[in-house]
Every structure is written in C-alpha cells, then in structure tokens.
Write a protein that holds these residues in place. Structure first.
Motif, PDB file in Angstrom:
ATOM      1  N   ALA A   1       8.287  11.702  -2.665  1.00 32.95           N
ATOM      2  CA  ALA A   1       9.478  10.858  -3.373  1.00 32.95           C
ATOM      3  C   ALA A   1       8.706   9.554  -4.058  1.00 32.95           C
ATOM      4  O   ALA A   1       9.495   9.210  -5.019  1.00 32.95           O
ATOM      5  N   LEU A   2       7.764   8.975  -3.706  1.00 34.14           N
ATOM      6  CA  LEU A   2       7.128   7.863  -4.338  1.00 34.14           C
ATOM      7  C   LEU A   2       5.764   8.045  -4.780  1.00 34.14           C
ATOM      8  O   LEU A   2       4.801   7.558  -4.332  1.00 34.14           O
ATOM      9  N   PRO A   3       5.723   8.921  -5.775  1.00 37.93           N
ATOM     10  CA  PRO A   3       4.217   8.972  -6.583  1.00 37.93           C
ATOM     11  C   PRO A   3       3.874   7.677  -7.015  1.00 37.93           C
ATOM     12  O   PRO A   3       4.672   6.935  -7.346  1.00 37.93           O
ATOM     13  N   ALA A   4       2.528   7.667  -7.636  1.00 38.79           N
ATOM     14  CA  ALA A   4       2.310   6.677  -8.585  1.00 38.79           C
ATOM     15  C   ALA A   4       3.223   6.174  -9.576  1.00 38.79           C
ATOM     16  O   ALA A   4       3.905   7.060 -10.256  1.00 38.79           O
ATOM     17  N   PRO A   5       3.581   4.954  -9.992  1.00 40.94           N
ATOM     18  CA  PRO A   5       2.739   3.823  -9.550  1.00 40.94           C
ATOM     19  C   PRO A   5       3.187   3.414  -8.143  1.00 40.94           C
ATOM     20  O   PRO A   5       2.299   2.609  -7.588  1.00 40.94           O
ATOM     21  N   HIS A   6       3.876   3.847  -7.316  1.00 41.72           N
ATOM     22  CA  HIS A   6       4.077   3.503  -5.943  1.00 41.72           C
ATOM     23  C   HIS A   6       3.126   4.024  -5.049  1.00 41.72           C
ATOM     24  O   HIS A   6       2.203   4.998  -5.480  1.00 41.72           O
ATOM     25  N   ARG A   7       2.752   3.398  -3.883  1.00 45.21           N
ATOM     26  CA  ARG A   7       1.973   3.812  -2.947  1.00 45.21           C
ATOM     27  C   ARG A   7       2.423   3.809  -1.583  1.00 45.21           C
ATOM     28  O   ARG A   7       3.200   2.942  -1.116  1.00 45.21           O
ATOM     29  N   VAL A   8       2.418   4.797  -0.833  1.00 42.03           N
ATOM     30  CA  VAL A   8       2.791   5.123   0.730  1.00 42.03           C
ATOM     31  C   VAL A   8       1.369   4.707   1.539  1.00 42.03           C
ATOM     32  O   VAL A   8       0.674   5.686   1.475  1.00 42.03           O
ATOM     33  N   ARG A   9       1.456   3.785   2.399  1.00 44.50           N
ATOM     34  CA  ARG A   9       0.378   3.576   3.342  1.00 44.50           C
ATOM     35  C   ARG A   9       0.729   3.747   4.654  1.00 44.50           C
ATOM     36  O   ARG A   9       1.953   3.529   5.091  1.00 44.50           O
ATOM     37  N   VAL A  10      -0.026   3.849   5.908  1.00 45.76           N
ATOM     38  CA  VAL A  10       0.379   4.061   7.194  1.00 45.76           C
ATOM     39  C   VAL A  10      -0.473   2.778   7.652  1.00 45.76           C
ATOM     40  O   VAL A  10      -1.512   2.620   7.468  1.00 45.76           O
ATOM     41  N   SER A  11       0.272   2.136   8.791  1.00 47.60           N
ATOM     42  CA  SER A  11      -0.328   1.119   9.631  1.00 47.60           C
ATOM     43  C   SER A  11      -0.200   1.353  10.912  1.00 47.60           C
ATOM     44  O   SER A  11       0.756   1.892  11.427  1.00 47.60           O
TER      45      SER A  11
ATOM     46  N   MET B   1       1.047   2.051 -17.444  1.00 43.63           N
ATOM     47  CA  MET B   1       2.069   2.194 -16.200  1.00 43.63           C
ATOM     48  C   MET B   1       2.370   0.759 -15.586  1.00 43.63           C
ATOM     49  O   MET B   1       1.278   0.120 -15.327  1.00 43.63           O
ATOM     50  N   THR B   2       3.590   0.725 -15.191  1.00 44.95           N
ATOM     51  CA  THR B   2       3.816  -0.717 -14.582  1.00 44.95           C
ATOM     52  C   THR B   2       3.509  -0.518 -13.090  1.00 44.95           C
ATOM     53  O   THR B   2       3.702   0.517 -12.435  1.00 44.95           O
ATOM     54  N   PRO B   3       3.058  -1.427 -12.447  1.00 49.60           N
ATOM     55  CA  PRO B   3       2.661  -1.273 -11.123  1.00 49.60           C
ATOM     56  C   PRO B   3       3.834  -1.254 -10.224  1.00 49.60           C
ATOM     57  O   PRO B   3       4.854  -1.729 -10.658  1.00 49.60           O
ATOM     58  N   GLY B   4       3.739  -0.308  -9.253  1.00 52.23           N
ATOM     59  CA  GLY B   4       4.939  -0.192  -8.270  1.00 52.23           C
ATOM     60  C   GLY B   4       4.906  -0.988  -7.170  1.00 52.23           C
ATOM     61  O   GLY B   4       4.347  -1.583  -6.767  1.00 52.23           O
ATOM     62  N   CYS B   5       5.726  -0.642  -6.014  1.00 53.83           N
ATOM     63  CA  CYS B   5       6.005  -1.119  -4.732  1.00 53.83           C
ATOM     64  C   CYS B   5       5.014  -0.340  -3.861  1.00 53.83           C
ATOM     65  O   CYS B   5       4.496   0.931  -4.016  1.00 53.83           O
ATOM     66  N   THR B   6       4.566  -1.041  -2.759  1.00 54.96           N
ATOM     67  CA  THR B   6       3.780  -0.558  -1.646  1.00 54.96           C
ATOM     68  C   THR B   6       4.735  -0.354  -0.513  1.00 54.96           C
ATOM     69  O   THR B   6       5.463  -1.327  -0.107  1.00 54.96           O
ATOM     70  N   VAL B   7       4.821   0.870   0.008  1.00 55.34           N
ATOM     71  CA  VAL B   7       5.516   1.183   1.267  1.00 55.34           C
ATOM     72  C   VAL B   7       4.696   1.296   2.357  1.00 55.34           C
ATOM     73  O   VAL B   7       3.824   2.265   2.376  1.00 55.34           O
ATOM     74  N   THR B   8       4.949   0.372   3.390  1.00 60.21           N
ATOM     75  CA  THR B   8       4.140   0.702   4.703  1.00 60.21           C
ATOM     76  C   THR B   8       4.951   1.374   5.823  1.00 60.21           C
ATOM     77  O   THR B   8       6.180   0.775   5.966  1.00 60.21           O
ATOM     78  N   VAL B   9       4.375   2.481   6.417  1.00 58.70           N
ATOM     79  CA  VAL B   9       4.874   2.955   7.207  1.00 58.70           C
ATOM     80  C   VAL B   9       4.290   2.886   8.657  1.00 58.70           C
ATOM     81  O   VAL B   9       3.006   3.183   8.791  1.00 58.70           O
ATOM     82  N   CYS B  10       4.822   2.149   9.673  1.00 61.06           N
ATOM     83  CA  CYS B  10       4.279   1.933  11.009  1.00 61.06           C
ATOM     84  C   CYS B  10       4.354   3.225  11.509  1.00 61.06           C
ATOM     85  O   CYS B  10       5.114   4.185  11.812  1.00 61.06           O
ATOM     86  N   ARG B  11       2.928   3.554  12.204  1.00 65.29           N
ATOM     87  CA  ARG B  11       2.679   4.667  12.862  1.00 65.29           C
ATOM     88  C   ARG B  11       1.594   4.382  13.995  1.00 65.29           C
ATOM     89  O   ARG B  11       0.613   4.319  13.971  1.00 65.29           O
ATOM     90  N   ASP B  12       2.095   4.069  15.291  1.00 63.56           N
ATOM     91  CA  ASP B  12       1.191   3.634  16.221  1.00 63.56           C
ATOM     92  C   ASP B  12       2.029   3.922  17.739  1.00 63.56           C
ATOM     93  O   ASP B  12       2.438   4.982  17.874  1.00 63.56           O
ATOM     94  N   CYS B  13       2.217   3.120  18.512  1.00 62.74           N
ATOM     95  CA  CYS B  13       2.568   3.320  20.036  1.00 62.74           C
ATOM     96  C   CYS B  13       3.995   3.829  19.876  1.00 62.74           C
ATOM     97  O   CYS B  13       4.346   4.761  20.774  1.00 62.74           O
ATOM     98  N   CYS B  14       5.087   3.175  19.123  1.00 62.07           N
ATOM     99  CA  CYS B  14       6.280   3.499  19.271  1.00 62.07           C
ATOM    100  C   CYS B  14       6.770   4.150  17.806  1.00 62.07           C
ATOM    101  O   CYS B  14       7.484   5.200  18.071  1.00 62.07           O
ATOM    102  N   CYS B  15       6.495   3.737  16.889  1.00 62.93           N
ATOM    103  CA  CYS B  15       6.883   4.116  15.622  1.00 62.93           C
ATOM    104  C   CYS B  15       6.111   5.624  15.519  1.00 62.93           C
ATOM    105  O   CYS B  15       4.822   5.385  15.596  1.00 62.93           O
ATOM    106  N   GLY B  16       6.484   6.781  15.024  1.00 61.43           N
ATOM    107  CA  GLY B  16       5.829   7.805  14.855  1.00 61.43           C
ATOM    108  C   GLY B  16       5.536   8.586  16.335  1.00 61.43           C
ATOM    109  O   GLY B  16       5.128   9.533  16.137  1.00 61.43           O
TER     110      GLY B  16
END
Length: 114
Positions: A36-46, A1-16
């Motif tokens: 919408a972005l299963p493996a090989p992509h990764r969605v993470r929260v920052s 499987m080809t490695p995918g993109c990582t998507v970082t979603v801001c969730r703190d004081c203003c975002c979210g």
C-alpha cells in the motif's frame, strides 16, 4: 519524485507476536503495508519500541520537508485491525504528518510517545 513518509512497524517481544495476538496476521500486515505504501514511502521494521502494552505499534514519520518544519512522528497503538491499518496507509498516501489532516478515526489510536 517528492520524498515520502517512513513507516516504522514494531516487531519484537510483543508487537508481531502471534502468541500475544493470535488473531492478527502479522506477516500479512507487513506485506499489506509495503504494497500500500510503495516509493517514495518506506516501510521498515524495528525491534522493540518500548510501548509493549499498546502492541502492535506503528510510527509514521513525516516526509523530510515537514520534519524540517518541526513536524514530529505520530505513534499508533493497538494496530491489530485491517481498518486501522487501511486508515493509516490512506493518510500516509495523502501526505501524512504535517501535510494531510489526520482523520478523526485515527486520533483514537494515537499514542503519547513513550
């Protein structure tokens, strides 16, 4: 499987923050992105990405081979609309930064890195 993109979603004081953006389903946005972005992509929260005036912020990091070629992450701001979110996920599924051309409509949401 080809490695995918990582998507970082801001969730703190203003975002979210439902007080700042009551019209946005912030939890739903994360669920939709992850579906919408299963493996090989990764969605993470920052925690705060320090672009509060542009909330909600999403950063798309290139897949590893593109990173090794010097491709940088792309920052998107004001992602409070399903259409923008869908355009971002379609671009990531197509390969994202350094792999697929960015649709012109997404260029309207690109932020300079803070």
């Amino acid at each position: 499987m080809t490695p995918g993109c990582t998507v970082t979603v801001c969730r703190d004081c203003c975002c979210g923050n439902p007080r700042k953006h009551p019209q946005v389903d912030h939890d739903g946005q994360l669920v939709r992105l992850r579906e919408a972005l299963p493996a090989p992509h990764r969605v993470r929260v920052s925690e705060c990405l320090d672009a509060c005036a542009e909330a909600n912020v999403i950063v798309v990091h290139p897949e590893p081979a593109a990173r090794r070629q010097g491709v940088r992450a792309v920052w998107f701001g004001l992602v409070a609309d399903d259409a923008i979110e869908e355009d971002i996920t379609a671009w990531v599924r197509a390969g994202g930064p350094g792999v697929a051309p960015m649709p012109a409509i997404l260029e309207l949401s690109v932020l300079r890195r803070p």
